[in-house]
Design a protein around this motif. Structure first.
Motif, PDB file in Angstrom:
ATOM      1  N   GLU D 195      38.229  57.810  46.598  1.00 44.06           N
ATOM      2  CA  GLU D 195      37.837  57.713  46.998  1.00 44.06           C
ATOM      3  C   GLU D 195      38.116  57.816  48.478  1.00 44.06           C
ATOM      4  O   GLU D 195      36.849  57.135  49.528  1.00 44.06           O
ATOM      5  CB  GLU D 195      37.050  56.210  46.638  1.00 44.06           C
ATOM      6  N   ALA D 196      39.214  58.002  48.610  1.00 47.83           N
ATOM      7  CA  ALA D 196      39.731  57.279  50.342  1.00 47.83           C
ATOM      8  C   ALA D 196      39.229  58.067  51.432  1.00 47.83           C
ATOM      9  O   ALA D 196      38.929  57.462  52.104  1.00 47.83           O
ATOM     10  CB  ALA D 196      41.217  57.408  50.136  1.00 47.83           C
ATOM     11  N   LEU D 197      38.945  59.544  50.997  1.00 47.35           N
ATOM     12  CA  LEU D 197      38.323  60.230  51.965  1.00 47.35           C
ATOM     13  C   LEU D 197      37.467  60.245  52.947  1.00 47.35           C
ATOM     14  O   LEU D 197      36.775  60.107  53.505  1.00 47.35           O
ATOM     15  CB  LEU D 197      39.120  61.916  51.325  1.00 47.35           C
ATOM     16  N   LYS D 198      36.671  59.634  51.471  1.00 46.11           N
ATOM     17  CA  LYS D 198      34.757  59.389  52.230  1.00 46.11           C
ATOM     18  C   LYS D 198      35.016  57.973  52.828  1.00 46.11           C
ATOM     19  O   LYS D 198      34.693  57.092  53.708  1.00 46.11           O
ATOM     20  CB  LYS D 198      33.877  58.667  50.993  1.00 46.11           C
ATOM     21  N   MET D 199      36.168  57.209  52.759  1.00 48.90           N
ATOM     22  CA  MET D 199      36.040  55.690  53.286  1.00 48.90           C
ATOM     23  C   MET D 199      36.472  55.962  55.035  1.00 48.90           C
ATOM     24  O   MET D 199      36.837  56.888  55.561  1.00 48.90           O
ATOM     25  CB  MET D 199      36.756  54.601  52.626  1.00 48.90           C
ATOM     26  N   ASP D 200      35.610  54.784  55.575  1.00 44.64           N
ATOM     27  CA  ASP D 200      36.173  55.225  57.480  1.00 44.64           C
ATOM     28  C   ASP D 200      37.397  54.019  57.314  1.00 44.64           C
ATOM     29  O   ASP D 200      38.171  53.432  55.884  1.00 44.64           O
ATOM     30  CB  ASP D 200      35.119  53.212  57.601  1.00 44.64           C
ATOM     31  N   TRP D 201      38.321  54.751  58.371  1.00 41.61           N
ATOM     32  CA  TRP D 201      39.581  54.053  58.527  1.00 41.61           C
ATOM     33  C   TRP D 201      40.427  53.075  57.712  1.00 41.61           C
ATOM     34  O   TRP D 201      41.069  52.453  57.985  1.00 41.61           O
ATOM     35  CB  TRP D 201      40.520  55.079  59.150  1.00 41.61           C
ATOM     36  N   ARG D 202      39.524  51.746  58.609  1.00 40.51           N
ATOM     37  CA  ARG D 202      39.515  50.801  58.365  1.00 40.51           C
ATOM     38  C   ARG D 202      39.803  50.187  56.934  1.00 40.51           C
ATOM     39  O   ARG D 202      40.736  49.339  56.485  1.00 40.51           O
ATOM     40  CB  ARG D 202      38.502  49.688  59.376  1.00 40.51           C
ATOM     41  N   ASN D 203      38.839  50.488  56.343  1.00 41.88           N
ATOM     42  CA  ASN D 203      38.805  49.997  54.371  1.00 41.88           C
ATOM     43  C   ASN D 203      39.748  50.685  54.097  1.00 41.88           C
ATOM     44  O   ASN D 203      40.679  50.168  53.302  1.00 41.88           O
ATOM     45  CB  ASN D 203      37.517  50.626  54.089  1.00 41.88           C
ATOM     46  N   ARG D 204      39.714  51.952  54.227  1.00 37.50           N
ATOM     47  CA  ARG D 204      41.232  52.750  53.463  1.00 37.50           C
ATOM     48  C   ARG D 204      42.290  51.664  53.564  1.00 37.50           C
ATOM     49  O   ARG D 204      43.456  51.547  53.025  1.00 37.50           O
ATOM     50  CB  ARG D 204      41.451  53.892  53.715  1.00 37.50           C
ATOM     51  N   VAL D 205      42.589  51.243  55.095  1.00 41.30           N
ATOM     52  CA  VAL D 205      43.875  50.633  55.294  1.00 41.30           C
ATOM     53  C   VAL D 205      43.848  48.890  54.978  1.00 41.30           C
ATOM     54  O   VAL D 205      44.810  48.554  53.858  1.00 41.30           O
ATOM     55  CB  VAL D 205      44.217  50.131  56.901  1.00 41.30           C
ATOM     56  N   GLN D 206      42.393  48.625  55.219  1.00 43.28           N
ATOM     57  CA  GLN D 206      42.245  47.253  53.410  1.00 43.28           C
ATOM     58  C   GLN D 206      42.578  47.657  52.414  1.00 43.28           C
ATOM     59  O   GLN D 206      43.494  46.702  51.563  1.00 43.28           O
ATOM     60  CB  GLN D 206      40.987  46.294  53.534  1.00 43.28           C
ATOM     61  N   LEU D 207      42.149  48.655  51.772  1.00 45.16           N
ATOM     62  CA  LEU D 207      42.748  49.037  49.963  1.00 45.16           C
ATOM     63  C   LEU D 207      43.606  49.332  49.814  1.00 45.16           C
ATOM     64  O   LEU D 207      44.580  48.673  48.830  1.00 45.16           O
ATOM     65  CB  LEU D 207      41.906  49.891  49.471  1.00 45.16           C
ATOM     66  N   ASP D 208      44.754  49.795  50.938  1.00 40.34           N
ATOM     67  CA  ASP D 208      46.536  50.018  51.393  1.00 40.34           C
ATOM     68  C   ASP D 208      46.894  48.745  51.177  1.00 40.34           C
ATOM     69  O   ASP D 208      47.949  48.781  50.620  1.00 40.34           O
ATOM     70  CB  ASP D 208      46.609  50.484  51.416  1.00 40.34           C
ATOM     71  N   TYR D 209      46.142  47.715  51.504  1.00 38.39           N
ATOM     72  CA  TYR D 209      47.147  46.920  52.025  1.00 38.39           C
ATOM     73  C   TYR D 209      46.862  45.607  50.658  1.00 38.39           C
ATOM     74  O   TYR D 209      48.293  45.096  49.871  1.00 38.39           O
ATOM     75  CB  TYR D 209      45.812  45.453  52.918  1.00 38.39           C
ATOM     76  N   VAL D 210      46.231  45.595  50.172  1.00 43.66           N
ATOM     77  CA  VAL D 210      45.141  45.469  48.936  1.00 43.66           C
ATOM     78  C   VAL D 210      47.005  46.349  47.831  1.00 43.66           C
ATOM     79  O   VAL D 210      47.660  44.750  47.239  1.00 43.66           O
ATOM     80  CB  VAL D 210      44.381  45.243  48.016  1.00 43.66           C
ATOM     81  N   ILE D 211      46.579  47.344  47.278  1.00 43.19           N
ATOM     82  CA  ILE D 211      47.456  48.391  46.486  1.00 43.19           C
ATOM     83  C   ILE D 211      49.113  47.182  46.819  1.00 43.19           C
ATOM     84  O   ILE D 211      49.117  47.324  45.644  1.00 43.19           O
ATOM     85  CB  ILE D 211      46.557  49.533  46.716  1.00 43.19           C
ATOM     86  N   GLN D 212      49.264  48.045  48.221  1.00 42.15           N
ATOM     87  CA  GLN D 212      50.689  47.393  48.397  1.00 42.15           C
ATOM     88  C   GLN D 212      51.083  46.572  48.190  1.00 42.15           C
ATOM     89  O   GLN D 212      51.899  45.846  47.113  1.00 42.15           O
ATOM     90  CB  GLN D 212      51.159  47.361  49.828  1.00 42.15           C
ATOM     91  N   ASN D 213      50.685  45.227  48.374  1.00 42.45           N
ATOM     92  CA  ASN D 213      51.330  43.619  48.219  1.00 42.45           C
ATOM     93  C   ASN D 213      50.245  43.677  46.481  1.00 42.45           C
ATOM     94  O   ASN D 213      51.455  42.603  45.543  1.00 42.45           O
ATOM     95  CB  ASN D 213      50.022  42.970  48.986  1.00 42.45           C
ATOM     96  N   LEU D 214      49.957  44.514  45.829  1.00 42.96           N
ATOM     97  CA  LEU D 214      49.147  43.336  44.347  1.00 42.96           C
ATOM     98  C   LEU D 214      50.556  44.414  43.563  1.00 42.96           C
ATOM     99  O   LEU D 214      51.365  43.592  42.607  1.00 42.96           O
ATOM    100  CB  LEU D 214      48.177  44.445  44.141  1.00 42.96           C
ATOM    101  N   HIS D 215      51.192  45.424  44.374  1.00 46.67           N
ATOM    102  CA  HIS D 215      53.088  45.673  43.545  1.00 46.67           C
ATOM    103  C   HIS D 215      53.491  45.453  43.788  1.00 46.67           C
ATOM    104  O   HIS D 215      54.389  45.037  43.497  1.00 46.67           O
ATOM    105  CB  HIS D 215      52.997  47.716  44.031  1.00 46.67           C
ATOM    106  N   ARG D 216      53.506  44.379  45.280  1.00 48.05           N
ATOM    107  CA  ARG D 216      54.567  44.021  44.883  1.00 48.05           C
ATOM    108  C   ARG D 216      55.148  42.660  44.829  1.00 48.05           C
ATOM    109  O   ARG D 216      56.214  42.136  43.695  1.00 48.05           O
ATOM    110  CB  ARG D 216      54.424  43.436  46.598  1.00 48.05           C
ATOM    111  N   MET D 217      53.403  41.974  44.579  1.00 50.26           N
ATOM    112  CA  MET D 217      53.679  40.232  43.842  1.00 50.26           C
ATOM    113  C   MET D 217      53.892  40.757  42.004  1.00 50.26           C
ATOM    114  O   MET D 217      54.288  39.680  41.933  1.00 50.26           O
ATOM    115  CB  MET D 217      52.030  40.276  44.093  1.00 50.26           C
ATOM    116  N   TRP D 218      52.917  41.579  41.644  1.00 48.26           N
ATOM    117  CA  TRP D 218      53.333  41.914  40.282  1.00 48.26           C
ATOM    118  C   TRP D 218      54.614  42.363  39.325  1.00 48.26           C
ATOM    119  O   TRP D 218      54.727  42.340  38.613  1.00 48.26           O
ATOM    120  CB  TRP D 218      52.239  42.751  39.169  1.00 48.26           C
ATOM    121  N   SER D 219      54.981  43.212  40.443  1.00 53.01           N
ATOM    122  CA  SER D 219      56.588  43.941  39.980  1.00 53.01           C
ATOM    123  C   SER D 219      57.874  43.174  40.083  1.00 53.01           C
ATOM    124  O   SER D 219      59.054  43.444  39.716  1.00 53.01           O
ATOM    125  CB  SER D 219      56.752  45.020  41.246  1.00 53.01           C
ATOM    126  N   THR D 220      58.038  41.683  40.509  1.00 53.45           N
ATOM    127  CA  THR D 220      58.297  40.524  40.619  1.00 53.45           C
ATOM    128  C   THR D 220      58.777  39.673  39.303  1.00 53.45           C
ATOM    129  O   THR D 220      57.937  39.287  38.921  1.00 53.45           O
ATOM    130  CB  THR D 220      58.160  40.281  42.290  1.00 53.45           C
TER     131      THR D 220
END
Lengths: 220, 220, 220, 220, 220, 220
Positions: D195-220
């Motif tokens: 879905e990322a290509l259909k999204m407004d770039w601000r929302n894509r950045v927000q989604l990435d913000y969540v994905i990267q931080n969940l990855h950090r949080m849960w892999s520690t």
């Protein structure tokens, strides 16, 4: 871990509770833990208005003890009750149940509390023995003293071999369920209470920053 | 919590270590904890090949002790070292450091271990005293025995008042850092070891389901 | 994970609920989940006193079922409600909402529960299908049976192609929100229930030590 | 939860592995789990260079499968091995061990993986059956397909009643040990991929913000 | 949260790095983050031995800075690299990736670090802007200063409108992944460093008890 | 992190609150935080019925603001109160207390909220300054706007040097105590609100799967 508090009850309160114990109705202690065959003690009937006076005395003492509150971070407390171990009675090794019935919402017991009414010289045996692995901690408090300890520990009351052991028992649901976290926050609180006035204000603010945020983090 | 293991070293090993201690080079114990002014003991120089033989003996003993491994869930272990408390020496109340240097990656000390080389009758005082709040646990093991306990506890070695106390010290990074979790998994393992053969196979599988998944969950 | 309980309702209760369903007022099922366009079923109006009798029957059944309580560790339960899927109706793949309105404090749904009123032979299609990744679990229970499963799973009701599917639905807030932890504690409880009497008392105490402390740890 | 991947191995690889199985040395499957009396299968000797070729083929396939990597978040992988169930063989209900030996540091098995070499028509019975409480998931994959599932589940291989079942087995230590967390991060990754290509770039950045931080949080 | 460190590099080091930048080979900055279309900068080729000298200077500075170490609790650090923003260049709002390739085991970026080589007067625009919700933090450090901040924050480099912005960038995997926990332990460490000598020894031991145990608890 | 909301109060409400402030009884602000010597402001007496009207206006505004609710995940809210900083008044750097008294059960403050009644032009100084390590965030909102921020941050109100600063203050106990988790779930909610209609329904269901399960996981 363990906290012994001297003069948790005044001597007048100890005398009053001892008198209540002579008048109150006692029932088989298994009532509060029917599944444990090694429980052999008598407890004051919680429905007996005479016994409820002892409960009220213990509750009031807890609420006025800043040390007890700072250590246990109490959220809720079970109704304290009188327990009597006559000669030959005991409570074998056991773990306090995770939850006790308390009104609409069961109470999680995080901290256990014993208040000593009998003086040590009034009975032989009857020590509260906590098992910390292969080592033990053995406690026989002065009349009026209290001991608080984590409900997560195996413990027992060894047989009374002479005289009578009278205590009040209660259980506390803590804002901070984990024992080590509770101990650390208590330690930081003591450091602040004893050292804050000597500190540069910037460091005092930093210490407070940590204390308030640990309290938030661990109580959720 | 605490685990005392009798005959952790054989008597031949105890004799060998005592002989090594007579030959090894000892240095000021502050070297392993320079910030603690209350540390007053001598430790064998870790660079001395003679001392390293004692270290090797202790390491081998740990690896062969199923009880020690079941209790500590060791991931890595620091090099054990000899410590000598002559008359008048002591180590005041302290907390073991969270991390010790160990090769490329510091070792987190979760479990502390003392192996007794001197017999209790060879020295007065010198007890290992752990503070569990206002109560204490006091340990003075037989020659060849070991005691394991959580590195999270304040503890001290009280002054030696006569004779000499010789021990080996080490620190273990555990797969399961939390002490209560480690205790619970050890307890379940003991239940399985002692009861599994009496169980219906379905219940044995359920117990194994819990043990393996707790091990996963708590070691991550 | 999943728990099917046969005879969760007695056949008299099934008959009573079926009769209630004939008299109760039904409204569009979207009312309980207005955002989901794939929901196509009818639910009994929660304000209808007739429907509330069915709710009460389900609640009573839950409270008397030791198996349900041991599995779900219920803290609170939403009011159960009747749902009817006529021919052609369905509920597309969805996840149950994290929170449902319930009095002053929303209820977190941790465990979902379906009680089957219609017998499987009374309708074609209408299976409850839970998605466990690329695999599925397909459930069509006997009349009077119940199935409990984690609210964290995607699931759906496939279209009813003939007849009518009548069920009661409810949601439980658990003392132990995590599904794997809930499963493990349920498993240990089963092991204790079935094996404790064969065990040496020391092992029974150790097992209880673990069960009570896991219950504390995971319900906080 | 479960992920079936079609064509995980190419048909040339399946043929190659089947040929290797004809030449490799097989030993009693109990070798990899000596404590489980219900294990009755043969495994290729891990020390046999012929068998190691099959292991290498499986490892390469895993590394090239973006779907497998996105689902399992692999940190390390055990050496895959061939397992053969002749007629009458089986592996009773069991839980995969939390840790497997792997070089200097044991490997925690978070995700289990079965790669099917035999086609379903080559054997009767022999399904992989996972227990999700009182329900089951039953899997018999096409030759060349793989199935990944959480190592935390009880599962079994039901008896082969005709023919021979040849599979490759391996275990993965994940960056994200918790199964539900792994599933959620996989789901978000799929949403982003599709879905990322259909999204407004601000929302894509927000989604990435969540994905990267969940990855950090849960892999520690 | 944020830590600005003045004189992280000496002025001689700043001069040396600026000279290296004139000689080193630069490549398109998208190479370090190919998925982000808003990245428009040049980075020194990590394979260029000239550039590696700048990397080494930054690494040495980090290791000698007690403040940086106390703040970041570094476990591992990515190789620092030079980044150059010419006039018109920028890096749009983004979140640093959870993991970076680093040898055999990817590095989790917990703390991000920018070292300023250009002085603020050498360029217009080019501020490092971190988004803390609807507010922003805007940083343009002195030559030789460094700023450390959590990798969990959305941030950007606004367009350089005149001159050239030269910085060194690196990422740190921390022993303590959670930002608030890291901040609290840093704060307690500062309190100890500045106040311990004024304290009663009992309180100093209590403070150390908390610091060492928080370090254990949060680094696991 | 921070959320500024314009027009949180209507201009009519701002006028009404300003009028209430002229009539209400104010007391020393130290009453709400007696231990902080740097607090120098006046607060409206919570027992004054006139002041309670302002509290009610603020509460109503919070409940109608979808943005505030989506950001704070409110579980409970303290009674908002008016605070007045005359010329020369200030509130030095401090951390909001972890718990505030509120009926039978203390309220944990997770999110702090300031609603601006005075317009910026009505006073000089008086900025709300939050410390994010060595950087700061400085806020002086329009009349009627509100700012929400984590209670875990050190912050201060710098001295008012001219005019008067009138604000309403309140504290929110959140369903999701951790700030980063709250931020991530808010971000995902925004992505869903803005992008869901463009998505394939399968991806929308996957996104909802994650949102509902994160909400469950983090609010327990």
């Amino acid at each position: 871990m363990f906290l012994q508090i001297e003069n948790f009850l005044t001597s007048a309160e100890v005398t009053a509770v001892a008198e209540i114990a002579r008048q109150a109705k006692f029932v088989d202690g298994k009532r509060s833990n029917p599944h444990n065959p090694t429980k052999d003690s008598a407890i004051a009937d919680p429905a007996d208005p005479v016994a409820q006076k002892a409960s009220q005395i213990a509750m009031t003492a807890f609420q006025r003890s800043e040390q007890a509150r700072n250590f246990a971070f109490p959220q809720r407390m079970a109704a304290p009750y009188l327990a009597r171990y006559g000669t030959g009675m005991k409570y074998g090794p056991h773990i306090d149940a995770a939850y006790l019935p308390l009104g609409a919402q069961p109470l999680r017991s995080d901290v256990s509390c014993t208040i000593f009414i009998s003086a040590p010289k009034e009975y032989d045996g009857g020590d509260l023995v906590a098992h910390v692995g292969t080592e033990i901690v053995r406690i026989k408090g002065e009349a009026g003293s209290a001991v608080l300890y984590p409900s997560t520990m195996l413990h027992q009351v060894v047989p009374v071999t002479a005289g009578e052991r009278l205590v009040i028992i209660t259980f506390i649901e803590s804002q901070i369920p984990d024992q080590l976290q509770r101990d650390m926050l208590y330690s930081l609180g003591e450091v602040r209470a004893l050292e804050a006035l000597k500190m540069d204000w910037r460091n005092r603010v930093q210490l407070d920053y940590v204390i308030q945020n640990l309290h938030r983090m661990w109580s959720t």
